[in-house]
Scaffold this motif. Structure first.
Motif, mmCIF file in Angstrom:
data_model
loop_
_atom_site.group_PDB
_atom_site.id
_atom_site.type_symbol
_atom_site.label_atom_id
_atom_site.label_comp_id
_atom_site.label_asym_id
_atom_site.label_seq_id
_atom_site.Cartn_x
_atom_site.Cartn_y
_atom_site.Cartn_z
ATOM 1 N N ALA A 125 -27.693 -23.808 0.219
ATOM 2 C CA ALA A 125 -28.305 -22.883 1.238
ATOM 3 C C ALA A 125 -29.968 -23.238 1.278
ATOM 4 C CB ALA A 125 -28.364 -21.298 0.672
ATOM 5 N N THR A 126 -30.439 -23.572 0.082
ATOM 6 C CA THR A 126 -31.915 -23.917 -0.157
ATOM 7 C C THR A 126 -31.760 -25.345 0.666
ATOM 8 O OG1 THR A 126 -32.203 -22.997 -2.138
ATOM 9 C CG2 THR A 126 -33.713 -24.368 -1.428
ATOM 10 N N GLY A 127 -31.172 -26.252 0.382
ATOM 11 C CA GLY A 127 -31.200 -27.539 1.265
ATOM 12 C C GLY A 127 -30.876 -27.201 2.864
ATOM 13 N N PHE A 128 -30.261 -26.469 2.980
ATOM 14 C CA PHE A 128 -29.810 -26.255 4.462
ATOM 15 C C PHE A 128 -31.029 -25.621 5.429
ATOM 16 C CE2 PHE A 128 -28.052 -23.324 7.845
ATOM 17 C CZ PHE A 128 -27.479 -24.539 8.545
ATOM 18 N N ALA A 129 -31.570 -24.604 4.402
ATOM 19 C CA ALA A 129 -32.919 -24.051 5.089
ATOM 20 C C ALA A 129 -33.922 -25.144 4.979
ATOM 21 C CB ALA A 129 -33.087 -22.902 4.157
ATOM 22 N N ALA A 130 -34.078 -25.690 4.177
ATOM 23 C CA ALA A 130 -35.146 -27.033 4.281
ATOM 24 C C ALA A 130 -34.636 -27.907 5.482
ATOM 25 C CB ALA A 130 -35.202 -27.661 3.117
ATOM 26 N N ALA A 131 -33.608 -28.366 5.572
ATOM 27 C CA ALA A 131 -33.180 -29.203 6.697
ATOM 28 C C ALA A 131 -33.378 -28.426 8.160
ATOM 29 C CB ALA A 131 -31.689 -29.699 6.605
ATOM 30 N N VAL A 132 -32.957 -27.313 8.129
ATOM 31 C CA VAL A 132 -33.382 -26.676 9.312
ATOM 32 C C VAL A 132 -34.626 -26.372 9.804
ATOM 33 C CG1 VAL A 132 -33.289 -24.256 10.534
ATOM 34 C CG2 VAL A 132 -31.031 -25.333 9.428
ATOM 35 N N GLY A 133 -35.558 -26.114 8.870
ATOM 36 C CA GLY A 133 -36.976 -25.925 8.767
ATOM 37 C C GLY A 133 -37.525 -27.618 9.258
ATOM 38 N N THR A 134 -37.115 -28.681 8.834
ATOM 39 C CA THR A 134 -37.564 -29.818 9.127
ATOM 40 C C THR A 134 -37.096 -30.224 10.568
ATOM 41 O OG1 THR A 134 -37.338 -30.715 6.888
ATOM 42 C CG2 THR A 134 -37.517 -32.337 8.456
ATOM 43 N N VAL A 135 -35.834 -29.857 11.117
ATOM 44 C CA VAL A 135 -35.589 -29.975 12.222
ATOM 45 C C VAL A 135 -36.264 -29.337 13.358
ATOM 46 C CG1 VAL A 135 -33.525 -29.852 13.918
ATOM 47 C CG2 VAL A 135 -33.064 -30.903 11.716
ATOM 48 N N SER A 136 -36.246 -27.945 12.939
ATOM 49 C CA SER A 136 -37.196 -27.102 13.720
ATOM 50 C C SER A 136 -38.768 -27.966 14.162
ATOM 51 C CB SER A 136 -37.224 -25.859 13.415
ATOM 52 O OG SER A 136 -37.863 -25.570 12.281
ATOM 53 N N GLU A 137 -39.181 -28.168 13.007
ATOM 54 C CA GLU A 137 -40.526 -28.718 13.094
ATOM 55 C C GLU A 137 -40.641 -29.971 13.957
ATOM 56 O OE1 GLU A 137 -44.707 -29.331 12.558
ATOM 57 O OE2 GLU A 137 -43.462 -27.610 12.387
ATOM 58 N N PHE A 138 -39.670 -30.879 13.472
ATOM 59 C CA PHE A 138 -39.563 -32.029 14.733
ATOM 60 C C PHE A 138 -39.437 -31.518 16.113
ATOM 61 C CE2 PHE A 138 -36.916 -35.281 16.835
ATOM 62 C CZ PHE A 138 -37.691 -36.465 16.436
ATOM 63 N N GLN A 139 -38.666 -30.695 16.350
ATOM 64 C CA GLN A 139 -38.238 -30.396 17.832
ATOM 65 C C GLN A 139 -39.550 -29.573 18.390
ATOM 66 O OE1 GLN A 139 -34.997 -27.606 17.532
ATOM 67 N NE2 GLN A 139 -33.492 -29.149 17.995
ATOM 68 N N ARG A 140 -40.332 -28.811 17.533
ATOM 69 C CA ARG A 140 -41.638 -28.481 17.994
ATOM 70 C C ARG A 140 -42.736 -29.448 18.271
ATOM 71 N NH1 ARG A 140 -46.461 -27.083 15.851
ATOM 72 N NH2 ARG A 140 -45.744 -27.817 14.056
ATOM 73 N N GLN A 141 -42.723 -30.412 17.349
ATOM 74 C CA GLN A 141 -43.684 -31.548 17.671
ATOM 75 C C GLN A 141 -43.100 -32.479 18.751
ATOM 76 O OE1 GLN A 141 -43.696 -33.751 14.164
ATOM 77 N NE2 GLN A 141 -44.744 -32.198 12.888
ATOM 78 N N GLN A 142 -42.032 -32.533 19.033
ATOM 79 C CA GLN A 142 -41.439 -33.195 20.297
ATOM 80 C C GLN A 142 -41.725 -32.327 21.666
ATOM 81 O OE1 GLN A 142 -40.014 -36.229 20.621
ATOM 82 N NE2 GLN A 142 -40.775 -36.540 18.498
ATOM 83 N N LEU A 143 -41.498 -30.974 21.490
ATOM 84 C CA LEU A 143 -42.002 -30.362 22.675
ATOM 85 C C LEU A 143 -43.542 -30.347 22.891
ATOM 86 C CD1 LEU A 143 -39.560 -27.316 22.187
ATOM 87 C CD2 LEU A 143 -39.428 -28.842 24.042
#
Length: 160
Positions: A21-39
């Motif tokens: 769950a911790t690893g998944f939360a970190a991955a989701v955070g990374t993906v959402s940060e990447f999407q935010r930067q791309q937007l």
């Protein structure tokens, strides 16, 4: 002497689930940060595009105003002309001025394009600086060349 107790199967699976769950939360955070930067990068690129379009439109507007004034003055001069030689002189002068205006217009377009390209490359170079490890040598050289040309593009823009 301390005794060691063997963890139960339930405790081991709970630890694994918590780690997953911790690893998944970190991955989701990374993906959402990447999407935010791309937007954000996409929105900024569109802003640069619209500023470039505005600069091109401004150059076209100024060229149209100068051409309208030039042709209205030529029409007045043609109405006042009294000899065929004077008519030919006015027409040849008009052709020369039209050529000069065409050159000026093309310079304004090139300056506007160079300025907008420099802005876009400065932004992309800033993005590359954050991820410079993956940049190719050719891209780095092109970015450096465009960054070096940016002051010249600004100087050309200020001339007009």
């Amino acid at each position: 002497m301390a005794t060691q107790t063997k963890p139960t199967t339930q405790e081991t699976s709970d630890d694994r689930a918590q780690a997953a769950a911790t690893g998944f939360a970190a991955a989701v955070g990374t993906v959402s940060e990447f999407q935010r930067q791309q937007l954000a990068a996409g929105a900024e690129a569109l802003g640069n595009f619209f500023r470039a379009a505005e600069a091109l439109q401004q150059a076209q507007l100024q060229m149209g105003q100068r051409a309208a004034l030039l042709h209205s003055q030529a029409a007045d001069n043609l109405r006042k002309a009294t000899s065929p030689l004077e008519l030919a002189s006015i027409q040849s002068t008009l052709v020369v001025y039209e050529f000069q205006e065409a050159m000026r217009y093309s310079q304004e377009l090139v300056a506007a394009f160079a300025k907008s390209s420099g802005e876009m490359l400065r932004h992309s170079q800033g993005a590359q600086d954050t991820s410079a490890a993956g940049a190719s040598p050719a891209a780095s050289m092109m970015g450096a060349a465009m960054t070096a040309a940016a002051p010249m593009a600004d100087a050309i823009q200020q001339m007009f």
